[in-house]
Structure formats: C-alpha cells, structure tokens
Design a protein around this motif. Sequence first.
Motif, PDB file in Angstrom:
ATOM      1  N   ALA A 111     -16.719  39.082 -14.106  1.00 18.33           N
ATOM      2  CA  ALA A 111     -17.237  37.925 -13.361  1.00 18.33           C
ATOM      3  C   ALA A 111     -18.396  37.272 -14.107  1.00 18.33           C
ATOM      4  O   ALA A 111     -18.495  36.044 -14.171  1.00 18.33           O
ATOM      5  CB  ALA A 111     -17.680  38.348 -11.964  1.00 18.33           C
ATOM      6  N   MET A 112     -19.261  38.089 -14.670  1.00 17.43           N
ATOM      7  CA  MET A 112     -20.454  37.553 -15.335  1.00 17.43           C
ATOM      8  C   MET A 112     -20.093  36.864 -16.645  1.00 17.43           C
ATOM      9  O   MET A 112     -20.519  35.733 -16.906  1.00 17.43           O
ATOM     10  CB  MET A 112     -21.450  38.687 -15.591  1.00 17.43           C
ATOM     11  N   THR A 113     -19.320  37.528 -17.482  1.00 18.42           N
ATOM     12  CA  THR A 113     -19.054  36.965 -18.809  1.00 18.42           C
ATOM     13  C   THR A 113     -18.125  35.756 -18.756  1.00 18.42           C
ATOM     14  O   THR A 113     -18.082  34.977 -19.710  1.00 18.42           O
ATOM     15  CB  THR A 113     -18.457  38.024 -19.755  1.00 18.42           C
ATOM     16  N   SER A 114     -17.405  35.577 -17.658  1.00 13.11           N
ATOM     17  CA  SER A 114     -16.532  34.403 -17.542  1.00 13.11           C
ATOM     18  C   SER A 114     -17.258  33.210 -16.938  1.00 13.11           C
ATOM     19  O   SER A 114     -16.651  32.154 -16.746  1.00 13.11           O
ATOM     20  CB  SER A 114     -15.293  34.735 -16.700  1.00 13.11           C
ATOM     21  N   TYR A 129     -35.655  38.763 -27.476  1.00 14.67           N
ATOM     22  CA  TYR A 129     -35.772  40.133 -27.986  1.00 14.67           C
ATOM     23  C   TYR A 129     -35.007  40.337 -29.289  1.00 14.67           C
ATOM     24  O   TYR A 129     -34.866  41.469 -29.755  1.00 14.67           O
ATOM     25  CB  TYR A 129     -35.292  41.117 -26.906  1.00 14.67           C
ATOM     26  N   ASN A 130     -34.508  39.244 -29.845  1.00 16.88           N
ATOM     27  CA  ASN A 130     -33.806  39.294 -31.125  1.00 16.88           C
ATOM     28  C   ASN A 130     -32.634  40.281 -31.085  1.00 16.88           C
ATOM     29  O   ASN A 130     -32.422  41.064 -32.021  1.00 16.88           O
ATOM     30  CB  ASN A 130     -34.782  39.665 -32.254  1.00 16.88           C
ATOM     31  N   LEU A 131     -31.877  40.247 -29.991  1.00 17.69           N
ATOM     32  CA  LEU A 131     -30.721  41.128 -29.826  1.00 17.69           C
ATOM     33  C   LEU A 131     -29.434  40.344 -30.061  1.00 17.69           C
ATOM     34  O   LEU A 131     -29.313  39.195 -29.637  1.00 17.69           O
ATOM     35  CB  LEU A 131     -30.689  41.713 -28.410  1.00 17.69           C
ATOM     36  N   TYR A 132     -28.479  40.976 -30.715  1.00 17.32           N
ATOM     37  CA  TYR A 132     -27.154  40.358 -30.791  1.00 17.32           C
ATOM     38  C   TYR A 132     -26.349  40.774 -29.565  1.00 17.32           C
ATOM     39  O   TYR A 132     -26.720  41.701 -28.836  1.00 17.32           O
ATOM     40  CB  TYR A 132     -26.431  40.726 -32.090  1.00 17.32           C
ATOM     41  N   PHE A 133     -25.246  40.075 -29.318  1.00 13.87           N
ATOM     42  CA  PHE A 133     -24.399  40.388 -28.167  1.00 13.87           C
ATOM     43  C   PHE A 133     -23.018  40.807 -28.645  1.00 13.87           C
ATOM     44  O   PHE A 133     -22.330  40.043 -29.335  1.00 13.87           O
ATOM     45  CB  PHE A 133     -24.270  39.184 -27.233  1.00 13.87           C
ATOM     46  N   ALA A 144     -19.002  34.038 -23.612  1.00 12.12           N
ATOM     47  CA  ALA A 144     -20.164  34.522 -24.367  1.00 12.12           C
ATOM     48  C   ALA A 144     -20.450  33.673 -25.604  1.00 12.12           C
ATOM     49  O   ALA A 144     -21.592  33.264 -25.836  1.00 12.12           O
ATOM     50  CB  ALA A 144     -19.960  35.984 -24.751  1.00 12.12           C
ATOM     51  N   MET A 145     -19.440  33.413 -26.409  1.00 17.19           N
ATOM     52  CA  MET A 145     -19.673  32.646 -27.635  1.00 17.19           C
ATOM     53  C   MET A 145     -20.110  31.220 -27.317  1.00 17.19           C
ATOM     54  O   MET A 145     -21.010  30.673 -27.956  1.00 17.19           O
ATOM     55  CB  MET A 145     -18.418  32.643 -28.503  1.00 17.19           C
ATOM     56  N   VAL A 153     -28.717  33.647 -30.964  1.00 22.24           N
ATOM     57  CA  VAL A 153     -28.029  34.907 -30.667  1.00 22.24           C
ATOM     58  C   VAL A 153     -26.670  34.936 -31.357  1.00 22.24           C
ATOM     59  O   VAL A 153     -25.862  34.015 -31.207  1.00 22.24           O
ATOM     60  CB  VAL A 153     -27.851  35.092 -29.147  1.00 22.24           C
ATOM     61  N   LYS A 154     -26.421  36.003 -32.092  1.00 26.11           N
ATOM     62  CA  LYS A 154     -25.121  36.215 -32.734  1.00 26.11           C
ATOM     63  C   LYS A 154     -24.198  36.947 -31.762  1.00 26.11           C
ATOM     64  O   LYS A 154     -24.622  37.880 -31.073  1.00 26.11           O
ATOM     65  CB  LYS A 154     -25.284  37.048 -33.999  1.00 26.11           C
ATOM     66  N   VAL A 155     -22.946  36.525 -31.715  1.00 28.02           N
ATOM     67  CA  VAL A 155     -21.962  37.138 -30.826  1.00 28.02           C
ATOM     68  C   VAL A 155     -20.803  37.681 -31.647  1.00 28.02           C
ATOM     69  O   VAL A 155     -20.255  36.980 -32.507  1.00 28.02           O
ATOM     70  CB  VAL A 155     -21.433  36.123 -29.788  1.00 28.02           C
ATOM     71  N   ILE A 156     -20.447  38.932 -31.389  1.00 27.10           N
ATOM     72  CA  ILE A 156     -19.255  39.539 -31.978  1.00 27.10           C
ATOM     73  C   ILE A 156     -18.397  40.086 -30.843  1.00 27.10           C
ATOM     74  O   ILE A 156     -18.889  40.290 -29.728  1.00 27.10           O
ATOM     75  CB  ILE A 156     -19.618  40.654 -32.989  1.00 27.10           C
TER      76      ILE A 156
END
Length: 295
Positions: A111-114, A129-133, A144-145, A153-156
């Motif tokens: 539900a959240m990521t959509s 916080y300089n975190l990737y996702f 997400a992307m 933020v980088k997303v993989i």
Amino acid sequence: MASPVFAGKLSIVIDDFGYRPQTENQVLALPATISVAVLPNAPHAREMATKAHNLGHEVLIHLPMAPLSKQPLEKDTLRPDMNSSEIERIIREAYGKVPYAVGLNNHMGSAMTSNLFGMQKVMQALERYNLYFLDSVTIGNTQAMRAAQGTGVKVIKRKVFLDDTQNEADIRYQFNRAIALARRNGSAIAIGHPHPTTVRVLQQMVYNLPPDITLVRPSSLLNEPQVDTSTPNTAPPSVQPPRNPFRGVKQCKSKRPPEPVNASRFFTILSESITQSTLVQYYQLKWQGWDKPTN
C-alpha cells in the motif's frame, strides 16, 4: 592466465534481522558481501547491526510499511496518510536504532510503495540521512523510483525472492534464477530471510558461484541502470472513516401534527397562565393584606 570477465553482479540481502540471533549469526559467517536488513524495533536490532558491520557486512534498515492486505501492523509502520513530520520521525528513530545503516528497504509495503505522495515523503526523509532505497517490490506498480525524482536518493530494485517457500529445492531454483538474471541484465538483487533452510542453501551455493558471477553489496549497484516500469499513481491516500462516526444528536420529532388552537382558546390559556403564576399570586396576597403585621 587471464582473469575471468564478470558478466553479472549478484547482490544478496537477508531481511528480518534482529529476532533470531542464532540463525542470524550463521548468516554473518557467510561472505561479507552478503548484506543484512534489520528491523528497527526488533529486540536484537542494535546488537546484530553492530555485529554485522564489524564483520564487514553492509547494513540496511528494514522498515515496516503498510500492506494492502488487512493485517495487524507493527509499531511505526509507515502509512500513506501520514504527514511528512511523522514519516521523518519514524525514519529518524529507525536510523538511531540500526547503527551503521547505509540504506533502507521496505518490510511488506504494497500500500505504501504504490502511493506516490506517500513515497515522496519517504524519499525526502531518506535524503536527510543519505540513505539509498532498496525497493523490495512487494507490488508491481511501485512508485519508489518516481518518488525519488528530484531528490538525491538512489533507488535499486529487488529481482528475486529466494525463499517464498521453505523448500530447499525451491530456494535453490530461485538462487539459480537470480544468477541467470544477473548474467542477462548485468546485475540482480535477491532477498531472503534468516530461515534455517535458506541458510543451508546459501552455505552451499555462495561458495560455488559460476566464474562469470561476482557477489557484491547492494550499494555497489547504485549507479547501475534501473528501469522504471510503473505508471503514475497520484491518487491521494484514502482515509478510512471511523467505524461509528458521531453525526450529532438527532432531533426529536412529534409523530402527530400539533392541534390547531383558535384565538379565543389562546387568550383563555394565556390568562390562566398569568393568573396562576407565582408573581401574580404574590401580589394578590399582598394586596389582600396577608403580609400586614398582626397585634
């Protein structure tokens, strides 16, 4: 002798760390290029994150996010209807509970990521916080992307779940599928869990990878080409109405219409009301002399 040309990079992330130290320690005995994702509210979160880091493993925050299915939610589960400050608070506290984290991935979260608006708030917090996702891709149309656009933020994205079943043959099949995808696409991320059967398969297979496949940390894939196949989902988050909403006090209505009153009857009733009032009776008695002193 010429060194082999690597055709594919394979990254393996083991989720749900923080609850089963005995099995998790077996994961940490595997090559340091295997990464771990730690649930921030797990009882052994800080301990296992610290130990993983000290042994050279990459650490991620495994953050609960709301699923589409109705089920009990863990504490501090991200929901699309949360405001930015609430999402930032949850991520800030998770970051404090999982030391050495360099990335974050979703636990559940269909539900959240959509939801584009919800994920935009997540990306804004991650950037601080300089975190990737790492998108666990628990739903096809993940946003997400798209949500990360305009942020740093980088997303993989995950390609394979290793252990949807606890059958060793199935896990082995999924592991080989991840290898094939890494070879075909240049890289692939596989996610598993610290189950005894998963650990046994990893113990057998990570030391016998094909010569053209190399095991890498997910952060080494941040600059790999990523394909976004999602369609925009800009619908605002739905807010569930309360089960028994208060709608005010209902007006009491007479079941029968009032009877008409003619003019003479009206003045008779008015006269009776006046003559029977306490004030009028008081002055009548006063006029009759009841309050005069007696000898």
